[in-house]
Design an enzyme around this catalytic site. Structure first.
Site, PDB file in Angstrom:
ATOM      1  N   SER A   1     -31.828  25.205 -53.023  1.00  0.00           N
ATOM      2  CA  SER A   1     -31.588  23.462 -52.890  1.00  0.00           C
ATOM      3  C   SER A   1     -31.866  22.991 -54.147  1.00  0.00           C
ATOM      4  O   SER A   1     -33.181  22.971 -54.035  1.00  0.00           O
ATOM      5  CB  SER A   1     -31.564  22.920 -51.739  1.00  0.00           C
ATOM      6  OG  SER A   1     -31.222  21.439 -51.721  1.00  0.00           O
TER       7      SER A   1
ATOM      8  N   TYR B   1     -36.105  17.030 -41.455  1.00  0.00           N
ATOM      9  CA  TYR B   1     -35.589  15.822 -41.114  1.00  0.00           C
ATOM     10  C   TYR B   1     -35.889  15.395 -39.687  1.00  0.00           C
ATOM     11  O   TYR B   1     -35.892  16.153 -38.444  1.00  0.00           O
ATOM     12  CB  TYR B   1     -33.915  16.220 -40.712  1.00  0.00           C
ATOM     13  CG  TYR B   1     -33.283  16.816 -41.910  1.00  0.00           C
ATOM     14  CD1 TYR B   1     -33.807  16.127 -43.166  1.00  0.00           C
ATOM     15  CD2 TYR B   1     -32.092  17.236 -42.120  1.00  0.00           C
ATOM     16  CE1 TYR B   1     -33.193  16.609 -44.513  1.00  0.00           C
ATOM     17  CE2 TYR B   1     -31.357  17.665 -43.193  1.00  0.00           C
ATOM     18  CZ  TYR B   1     -31.880  17.083 -44.443  1.00  0.00           C
ATOM     19  OH  TYR B   1     -31.059  17.469 -45.670  1.00  0.00           O
TER      20      TYR B   1
ATOM     21  N   PRO C   1     -21.333  13.300 -51.482  1.00  0.00           N
ATOM     22  CA  PRO C   1     -20.191  12.927 -52.084  1.00  0.00           C
ATOM     23  C   PRO C   1     -19.899  11.444 -52.462  1.00  0.00           C
ATOM     24  O   PRO C   1     -19.314  10.982 -53.275  1.00  0.00           O
ATOM     25  CB  PRO C   1     -19.083  13.436 -51.352  1.00  0.00           C
ATOM     26  CG  PRO C   1     -19.847  13.517 -50.140  1.00  0.00           C
ATOM     27  CD  PRO C   1     -21.000  13.783 -50.224  1.00  0.00           C
ATOM     28  N   LEU C   2     -20.760  10.489 -51.632  1.00  0.00           N
ATOM     29  CA  LEU C   2     -20.357   9.182 -51.776  1.00  0.00           C
ATOM     30  C   LEU C   2     -21.720   8.742 -52.731  1.00  0.00           C
ATOM     31  O   LEU C   2     -21.868   7.386 -52.929  1.00  0.00           O
ATOM     32  CB  LEU C   2     -20.590   8.391 -50.432  1.00  0.00           C
ATOM     33  CG  LEU C   2     -19.439   8.851 -49.550  1.00  0.00           C
ATOM     34  CD1 LEU C   2     -19.244   7.704 -48.385  1.00  0.00           C
ATOM     35  CD2 LEU C   2     -18.144   8.682 -50.161  1.00  0.00           C
ATOM     36  N   ALA C   3     -22.568   9.451 -53.080  1.00  0.00           N
ATOM     37  CA  ALA C   3     -23.660   8.918 -54.193  1.00  0.00           C
ATOM     38  C   ALA C   3     -24.540   8.118 -53.439  1.00  0.00           C
ATOM     39  O   ALA C   3     -24.957   7.076 -54.133  1.00  0.00           O
ATOM     40  CB  ALA C   3     -22.947   8.570 -55.639  1.00  0.00           C
TER      41      ALA C   3
ATOM     42  N   ARG D   1     -31.429   3.433 -47.638  1.00  0.00           N
ATOM     43  CA  ARG D   1     -32.261   4.572 -48.293  1.00  0.00           C
ATOM     44  C   ARG D   1     -33.177   3.684 -49.295  1.00  0.00           C
ATOM     45  O   ARG D   1     -33.734   4.214 -50.224  1.00  0.00           O
ATOM     46  CB  ARG D   1     -31.630   5.728 -48.946  1.00  0.00           C
ATOM     47  CG  ARG D   1     -30.890   6.477 -47.942  1.00  0.00           C
ATOM     48  CD  ARG D   1     -30.061   7.637 -48.410  1.00  0.00           C
ATOM     49  NE  ARG D   1     -29.259   8.282 -47.879  1.00  0.00           N
ATOM     50  CZ  ARG D   1     -28.656   9.550 -47.931  1.00  0.00           C
ATOM     51  NH1 ARG D   1     -28.507   9.824 -49.223  1.00  0.00           N
ATOM     52  NH2 ARG D   1     -28.009  10.263 -47.023  1.00  0.00           N
TER      53      ARG D   1
ATOM     54  N   ASP E   1     -25.428  21.817 -41.251  1.00  0.00           N
ATOM     55  CA  ASP E   1     -26.334  21.953 -42.175  1.00  0.00           C
ATOM     56  C   ASP E   1     -27.692  20.946 -41.834  1.00  0.00           C
ATOM     57  O   ASP E   1     -27.425  19.703 -41.681  1.00  0.00           O
ATOM     58  CB  ASP E   1     -26.293  21.815 -43.685  1.00  0.00           C
ATOM     59  CG  ASP E   1     -27.626  21.665 -44.542  1.00  0.00           C
ATOM     60  OD1 ASP E   1     -27.884  22.902 -44.909  1.00  0.00           O
ATOM     61  OD2 ASP E   1     -27.884  20.771 -45.069  1.00  0.00           O
TER      62      ASP E   1
ATOM     63  N   LYS F   1     -18.732  -0.641 -51.641  1.00  0.00           N
ATOM     64  CA  LYS F   1     -19.205  -1.892 -51.317  1.00  0.00           C
ATOM     65  C   LYS F   1     -20.032  -2.267 -52.996  1.00  0.00           C
ATOM     66  O   LYS F   1     -20.432  -3.461 -53.226  1.00  0.00           O
ATOM     67  CB  LYS F   1     -20.443  -1.831 -50.541  1.00  0.00           C
ATOM     68  CG  LYS F   1     -19.850  -1.656 -49.035  1.00  0.00           C
ATOM     69  CD  LYS F   1     -21.066  -1.399 -48.232  1.00  0.00           C
ATOM     70  CE  LYS F   1     -20.458  -1.212 -46.697  1.00  0.00           C
ATOM     71  NZ  LYS F   1     -21.542  -1.081 -45.615  1.00  0.00           N
TER      72      LYS F   1
ATOM     73  N   GLN G   1     -27.427  24.671 -53.143  1.00  0.00           N
ATOM     74  CA  GLN G   1     -27.246  23.308 -52.426  1.00  0.00           C
ATOM     75  C   GLN G   1     -27.492  22.313 -53.526  1.00  0.00           C
ATOM     76  O   GLN G   1     -28.565  22.181 -53.986  1.00  0.00           O
ATOM     77  CB  GLN G   1     -27.869  22.979 -51.356  1.00  0.00           C
ATOM     78  CG  GLN G   1     -27.255  21.591 -50.399  1.00  0.00           C
ATOM     79  CD  GLN G   1     -27.913  21.590 -48.947  1.00  0.00           C
ATOM     80  OE1 GLN G   1     -28.307  20.448 -48.596  1.00  0.00           O
ATOM     81  NE2 GLN G   1     -27.870  22.741 -48.455  1.00  0.00           N
TER      82      GLN G   1
END
Length: 336
Positions: A148, A52, A204-206, A225, A47, A213, A174
């Site tokens: 999305s 991007y 999935p890791l927000a 980010r 995807d 961490k 999405q």
């Protein structure tokens, strides 16, 4: 083991390779190697999006899949502004018919398996957008289309318009979904399940909050980010304290069950019956290996119950975690 993408009949791998980092935070050579390694590991969905790297990601993906195209389910997106021209954006027919040709050229293919509206466009009639996407399916340039970060009411509208006008309805949604971002469980997931849409969930890791961490009493983690959304990752802010406490408690839960937090996080996203595939966005080979291992983890009912005790179903800590600034909550909509 593969899963069905909603009611399309298409089988997709549990993990989808997201290409947002390629050509941006990951150099071209390593990007090509990561894509190859992901495909060798059994991932069959890639995807990306035209925005991007202003098309750079699509070009890298095109090079990587040149000799493997027929074995892949290839997805990209339109909507965001590409380059400096403000007319090269949005969900209008004028831009979509141009954007799809640009994406096909950069990806080196004659068709897209899935073409997605990256975000809603409040300035374009939704009927115009889905008419255009319907046309692209009938022309053979795309096989399926999706949306999305569309709210539930717009999903319903899209299906109603499609039925009313004899058009093909959206096939996928999405959406951001993780242990810390569960707002879609309230209305979006039930809605897409009703209409038989497949879900490609992302984050999935927000955005790093579930990397392990972010711990109570720990130092401020660095995030690539951080500058994109002011204050979203600042653990000193009061609005982030509940989120930090939840991330810390989830990390402890993972440790108590012999898991890493990323393993718990990916397994959780894969567990929801609405989710067809979880989009991962590795920046390095090590990240890819972590994701691949996490996809093999199965969570017991006891662990799932413990998760719900820490973060209640439907919880949304920050509005911006929905993936966009909701127009109806902006000052221009709230003030006379």
């Amino acid at each position: 083991m593969t899963r069905y993408l909603g009611r399309t009949g298409v089988r997709v791998s549990p993990l989808t390779l997201g290409a947002m980092n390629f050509g941006r935070w990951t150099r071209d050579k390593e990007s090509l190697e990561i894509i190859g390694a992901a495909l060798d590991a059994g991932i069959n969905v890639v995807d990306t999006a035209d925005v991007y790297g202003n098309g750079g990601s699509e070009e890298i993906v095109g090079k990587a899949i040149k000799h493997r195209r027929d074995d892949l389910f290839l997805a990209t997106k339109f909507h965001g502004q590409v380059g400096d021209n403000p007319h090269h954006a949005g969900n209008s027919r004028r831009w979509i018919v141009k954007a799809v040709e640009n994406s096909l050229r950069r990806l080196g293919t004659d068709h897209l398996d899935l073409y997605q509206a990256h975000r809603p466009d409040e300035h374009t009639d939704l009927l115009e957008t889905i008419r255009t996407l319907d046309d692209l399916i009938r022309q053979g340039k795309i096989r399926y289309y999706g949306t999305s970060v569309f709210p539930a009411h717009q999903k319903v509208e899209a299906h109603w318009l499609a039925e009313k006008h004899g058009l093909i309805a959206p096939h996928t949604e999405q959406a951001p979904y993780s242990l810390l971002v569960r707002g879609v469980e309230r209305e979006v997931f039930p809605t897409v399940q009703k209409y038989g849409e497949g879900v490609l969930s992302y984050g999935p890791l927000a955005a790093g909050w579930l990397s392990g961490k972010y711990r109570v009493g720990g130092e401020q983690p660095q995030s690539a980010r951080a500058e994109l959304t002011a204050g979203r990752f600042d653990i000193s802010l009061e609005r982030n304290q509940r989120k930090l406490a939840a991330a810390d408690a989830l990390a402890t839960l993972a440790e108590d069950n012999g898991l890493t937090l990323p393993e718990l996080a990916v397994a959780f996203a894969l567990n929801h019956p609405a989710v067809s595939s979880v989009i991962i966005g590795p920046r390095t080979h090590a990240h890819l290996e972590t994701y691949l291992k996490a996809a093999t983890v199965e969570l017991s009912p006891e662990i799932l119950d413990a998760i719900d005790e820490i973060v209640e179903p439907g919880t949304q800590f920050l509005e911006r975690d929905t993936g966009r600034d909701t127009p109806s909550l902006q000052p221009t909509a709230l003030r006379r």
